[in-house]
Design a protein around this motif. Structure first.
Motif, short mmCIF file in Angstrom:
data_model
loop_
_atom_site.label_atom_id
_atom_site.label_comp_id
_atom_site.label_asym_id
_atom_site.label_seq_id
_atom_site.Cartn_x
_atom_site.Cartn_y
_atom_site.Cartn_z
N SER A 1 89.42 -115.43 103.12
CA SER A 1 90.46 -114.41 103.23
C SER A 1 91.73 -114.95 102.60
O SER A 1 91.85 -116.15 102.35
N MET A 2 92.70 -114.07 102.36
CA MET A 2 93.93 -114.53 101.74
C MET A 2 94.72 -115.45 102.67
O MET A 2 95.40 -116.37 102.21
N SER A 3 94.64 -115.23 103.98
CA SER A 3 95.33 -116.15 104.90
C SER A 3 94.69 -117.53 104.86
O SER A 3 95.38 -118.56 104.97
N GLN A 4 93.36 -117.58 104.65
CA GLN A 4 92.70 -118.87 104.51
C GLN A 4 93.10 -119.55 103.20
O GLN A 4 93.24 -120.78 103.14
N VAL A 5 93.30 -118.76 102.16
CA VAL A 5 93.76 -119.31 100.89
C VAL A 5 95.13 -119.96 101.06
O VAL A 5 95.38 -121.06 100.56
N VAL A 6 96.03 -119.26 101.77
CA VAL A 6 97.37 -119.82 102.01
C VAL A 6 97.26 -121.15 102.75
O VAL A 6 97.93 -122.13 102.39
N GLU A 7 96.42 -121.18 103.76
CA GLU A 7 96.26 -122.42 104.54
C GLU A 7 95.69 -123.54 103.68
O GLU A 7 96.13 -124.70 103.77
N MET A 8 94.71 -123.24 102.83
CA MET A 8 94.12 -124.28 101.97
C MET A 8 95.14 -124.83 100.98
O MET A 8 95.11 -126.02 100.65
N LEU A 9 96.04 -123.98 100.49
CA LEU A 9 97.03 -124.44 99.51
C LEU A 9 98.16 -125.23 100.17
O LEU A 9 98.67 -126.19 99.59
N GLN A 10 98.55 -124.82 101.38
CA GLN A 10 99.67 -125.48 102.04
C GLN A 10 99.24 -126.70 102.85
O GLN A 10 100.00 -127.66 103.00
N PHE A 11 98.01 -126.65 103.38
CA PHE A 11 97.51 -127.77 104.20
C PHE A 11 96.12 -128.17 103.70
O PHE A 11 95.11 -127.94 104.39
N PRO A 12 96.03 -128.74 102.52
CA PRO A 12 94.71 -129.07 101.94
C PRO A 12 93.91 -130.05 102.78
O PRO A 12 92.68 -130.06 102.73
N GLU A 13 94.60 -130.86 103.57
CA GLU A 13 93.87 -131.84 104.37
C GLU A 13 93.07 -131.18 105.49
O GLU A 13 92.14 -131.78 106.03
N HIS A 14 93.42 -129.92 105.85
CA HIS A 14 92.71 -129.23 106.93
C HIS A 14 91.57 -128.39 106.42
O HIS A 14 90.79 -127.87 107.22
N SER A 15 91.50 -128.19 105.08
CA SER A 15 90.48 -127.27 104.54
C SER A 15 89.19 -128.01 104.22
O SER A 15 89.13 -129.22 104.17
N ALA B 1 99.69 -115.47 97.18
CA ALA B 1 98.70 -115.48 98.28
C ALA B 1 99.33 -115.02 99.58
O ALA B 1 98.72 -114.26 100.36
N LYS B 2 100.56 -115.45 99.85
CA LYS B 2 101.24 -115.02 101.08
C LYS B 2 101.47 -113.51 101.08
O LYS B 2 101.30 -112.85 102.12
N GLY B 3 101.90 -112.98 99.95
CA GLY B 3 102.14 -111.54 99.89
C GLY B 3 100.87 -110.75 100.12
O GLY B 3 100.87 -109.74 100.85
N LEU B 4 99.75 -111.17 99.51
CA LEU B 4 98.48 -110.46 99.70
C LEU B 4 97.96 -110.63 101.13
O LEU B 4 97.38 -109.70 101.70
N ALA B 5 98.16 -111.81 101.71
CA ALA B 5 97.73 -112.03 103.10
C ALA B 5 98.47 -111.09 104.04
O ALA B 5 97.89 -110.54 105.00
N TYR B 6 99.76 -110.88 103.78
CA TYR B 6 100.54 -109.94 104.60
C TYR B 6 99.98 -108.53 104.47
O TYR B 6 99.83 -107.82 105.47
#
Length: 797
Positions: free
Chosen positions: A783-797, A615-620
């Motif tokens: 978006s892929m950046s949102q996917v990264v955020e949901m996986l790393q910080f699930p409490e914020h999603s 996800a990080k690679g695709l977000a980049y």
């Protein structure tokens, strides 16, 4: 220069060669088999097989293994099929160091086993036709069964590192156009690999492997035929011949006409008889009749070729070259000057510029005229929704008469040509290839004929050595500076673009002649290589769809070379020489996610880290790099794993490069991606955005969690019984079976290979994120950046 070559050849002729004794079934260390001595052959103990030099043309010989009980000895293996040796002085020699070499005219080495042993070695022809090089301890150093040409014998395995490649014709034994091999999905396939185009024709590409009874869930990639004629393959393909169970000699052959056949030996007639073949309809084989032609089959005449109306044959002795226009090849965009010729019940397979739905023929023809020279004709076929599919043909290939085909071809021609058309002659003898025998063009003089000649030769040797010494010093001092300048230019290029330019010869040497293939896809073939600085690299030979020049190639890939992220594969350099286009990447020790997914190599922590890193690679690619890059083919085969199982996205450089302000209006000329991972936008011809990669990513994540292929059919048990579902539907129904708050469904969807060792909360998180990624409506996907955020910080999603 000509004088120097003469002196060099004279010097080589001055070196005497040892005599070689004739042998039976064994060649001992330090011995040779000579092309000039017909008695120098190896004969198996049962007398069925022999190995020796076989004449394939005028003064051209190959070292081969032959089945000797047929009326004419039958070739079953050839060492040097594409590089015959001369009929003078050539030898097969087993050296003292354990290496077996084939030398041409006593000089250059044409073929070698590249083996080494400090102990005694010997070469033996076995009763099953296998030529084996063994050390004294019985260790097999090399065997012909590991490198088949066009034939499999009983007990000989076909593996992922070997393939069957047809001969060019029945009389030309060089490599032909047809290949049996295991693809990256572990499925056994037949490929037409022509001079200009290639295509898979078996099993049918419009069907899924599972629909043909094949399995993609295997890692062995092996097929073998037993003495009774039973053929089995690791992808579950198997067959039994018509004479199954009868004890007979057999050979499994990739024939020059593209058909795969099993032959059984008839002892009474001493001939081979076909006991099974894979293609029942001969004209479905691709490439037989070449471009602009049709293949037809008549039970009395057999398979024949004929040119389409308005075209003429290029070479009457070789139908594979196809036909050429009888009219001016430059057509232009004058739509009023062209018309269409109706070819009923004919089919042209593949090479569609686009496929559109129309309500009548006129709409289809008008679209072809709008595309000018890009459209050579159309194929109209009734579809399931009461309209027609219009196939725009860029090349007229793989044509055949097909009475059962529910479509027609309309050939685009100048109106002046249409007025003068004649009915084509359909029964023209089919010659898939000409006999390409040719002389090597060398003559040799026996040194014993004249003392005076001996003196001249020795004198020439001395002068030659002196002249070569002088030339060496001149080259060393005069041209050393030019090499330093070239090195400086390449270092300057490395600094300017971020990656290095390699020569084709450097990469050929690094890959040992492109011998170690580690991957294959639509974009090209990947080889493992070792560079001069001892770095191990993955070297991809691209299959280019355009005649892209060096400047355009460098301009496009300089952008890719500047992309830098820990989860993107690192590109080290490139090569552009003539038709060659190659990319040099870092080598990934653990291969692709696809190679590891269905094994026990990936525990839960590795899988979750792979999901986050990808996800990080695709977000980049989508949002952070200088160019807005769509990958367009996210799948497990394009996610590579390093020594620590950290993911790196690969092949992103072969996708569409767009400026950020063009993202909203991006257009693609054709569908991209892999079935099972493609977003609905591709199918329904909708606007293509970065959300196509988001969809593909979601499918990959579901595959990682469940260990199930998106292309497979999966059983779902419910109150009504057992139903079959695709992966996405299967996961959704499993998730909703016990209610959204229950976590028991995670046990149902988790890959059994993890043996229950996973975090249920993270499984639930990954599934929910993946399902959001695969929404049919692209606007509802994150978006892929949102996917990264949901996986790393699930409490914020």
């Amino acid at each position: 220069m000509h004088i120097l070559i003469f002196f060099l050849l004279s010097f080589l002729l001055c070196i005497p060669s040892p005599c070689s004794p004739a042998t039976t079934d064994t060649l001992l260390q330090g011995s040779s088999l000579s092309v000039e001595k017909p008695a120098d052959t190896l004969v198996s103990a049962n007398g069925v097989f022999s190995a020796g030099f076989f004449q394939v043309g005028d003064n051209a010989f190959c070292f081969s293994i032959r089945f000797t009980r047929s009326k004419q000895p039958t070739l079953v293996w050839i060492a040097n099929r594409d590089q015959p040796v001369n009929g003078k002085v050539s030898k097969l020699t087993l050296l003292k160091n354990g290496n077996l070499i084939l030398s041409d005219a006593g000089a250059s080495t044409i073929w070698t086993t590249a083996t080494f042993s400090s102990s005694e070695v010997y070469l033996m022809l076995m009763d099953n036709g296998n030529l084996v090089l063994r050390a004294s301890q019985g260790i097999v150093l090399w065997q012909s069964f590991d490198s088949p040409t066009d034939t499999l014998l009983p007990g000989q395995p076909l593996t992922e590192k070997a393939s069957l490649i047809s001969s060019r014709s029945a009389t030309n034994f060089s490599s032909g156009f047809y290949k049996l091999y295991f693809d990256n999905d572990n499925v056994l396939r037949l490929l037409f690999n022509g001079p200009n185009v290639s295509s898979v024709y078996w099993p049918p590409t419009w069907k899924l492997p599972v629909d043909e009874g094949r399995s993609t869930y295997n890692i062995t990639k092996i097929a073998v035929i037993d003495p009774s004629g039973h053929f089995t393959s690791s992808d579950t393909f198997e067959f039994y011949p018509s004479d199954y169970g009868v004890k007979r000699y057999r050979r499994f052959l990739m024939d020059p006409d593209g058909n795969l056949r099993l032959y059984s030996f008839n002892e009474e007639t001493s001939t081979w008889e076909v006991s099974w073949q894979v293609i029942p309809q001969p004209c479905t084989v691709h490439g037989l009749c070449g471009a602009n032609s049709m293949c037809t089959y008549d039970p009395f005449v057999g398979r024949t070729c004929y040119c389409l109306q308005g075209f003429k044959i290029k070479n009457p002795n070789d139908w594979a070259q196809g036909c050429e226009p009888e009219f001016t090849t430059h057509r232009g965009c004058n739509s009023t000057g062209f018309g269409f010729v109706h070819l009923p019940r004919m089919e042209l397979f593949g090479y569609d510029l686009e496929v559109i739905r129309v309500t009548n023929l006129t709409q289809c023809e008008n679209r072809c005229l709008e595309l000018c020279d890009d459209c050579q004709g159309v194929q109209l076929k009734f579809n399931e929704v009461s309209t027609y599919n219009c196939y725009i043909k860029t090349i007229l290939l793989n044509g055949r008469d097909s009475p059962n085909f529910d479509g027609d071809v309309y050939l685009k021609l100048p109106k002046s040509t249409i007025l003068s058309l004649k009915v084509p002659q359909k029964h023209v003898p089919l010659k898939c290839s000409a006999n390409l025998f040719q002389s090597l063009g060398r003559t040799y003089q026996d040194s014993k004929n004249s003392t005076w000649l001996n003196f001249l030769l020795w004198f020439a040797c001395g002068i030659g050595v002196l002249e070569m010494t002088c030339i060496f010093f001149v080259w060393f001092f005069l041209f050393r500076s030019s090499k330093e300048n070239d090195k400086g230019e390449r270092q300057q290029l490395l600094s300017a673009t971020g990656f290095q330019r390699f020569t084709y010869s450097e990469l050929k040497k690094a890959t040992r002649g492109f011998s170690d293939e580690i991957g294959r896809g639509a974009g090209g073939i990947v080889y493992k290589g070792k560079l001069d600085n001892n770095r191990v690299a993955a070297i991809k030979s691209l299959i280019s769809e355009t005649n892209q020049g060096e400047a355009e190639f460098l301009a496009e890939f300089s952008t890719i070379g500047m992309l830098n992220h820990m989860n993107l594969i690192d590109m080290w350099g490139y090569c552009v020489e003539g038709k060659h286009r190659l990319l040099v990447y870092e080598y990934m020790e653990h291969g692709s996610l696809a190679e590891n997914l269905y094994s026990n190599a990936l525990d839960w922590n590795k899988r979750f880290n792979i999901a986050v890193g990808t996800a990080k690679g695709l977000a980049y690619l989508h949002e952070e790099c200088l160019e807005w890059v769509l990958h367009c083919d996210v799948k497990p085969q394009n996610i590579l794993l390093d020594s620590d199982f950290q993911p790196k996205v690969a092949d992103f450089g072969l996708s569409k490069l767009l400026n950020r302000d063009e993202g909203a209006n991006s257009g693609f000329s054709r569908i991209r991606g892999t079935r099972g991972y493609m977003a609905p936008e591709w199918v329904y011809n909708l606007r293509i955005t970065s959300k196509v990669d988001v969809y593909s990513y979601g499918i990959v994540v579901l595959e990682m969690i469940t260990g199930k292929s998106p292309m497979g059919i999966h059983i779902l048990e419910n109150k009504e019984g057992m139903d079959q579902r695709r992966l996405l539907t299967w996961v959704k129904e499993k998730m909703n079976a016990d209610g959204p708050t229950s976590k028991s469904w995670t046990e149902e969807v988790a890959d059994p290979n993890m043996q229950g060792k996973y975090d249920p909360d993270k499984v639930e998180l990954l599934v929910k994120v993946a399902l959001r990624c695969v929404e049919d409506n692209m606007d509802e996907r994150p978006s892929m950046s949102q996917v990264v955020e949901m996986l790393q910080f699930p409490e914020h999603s």
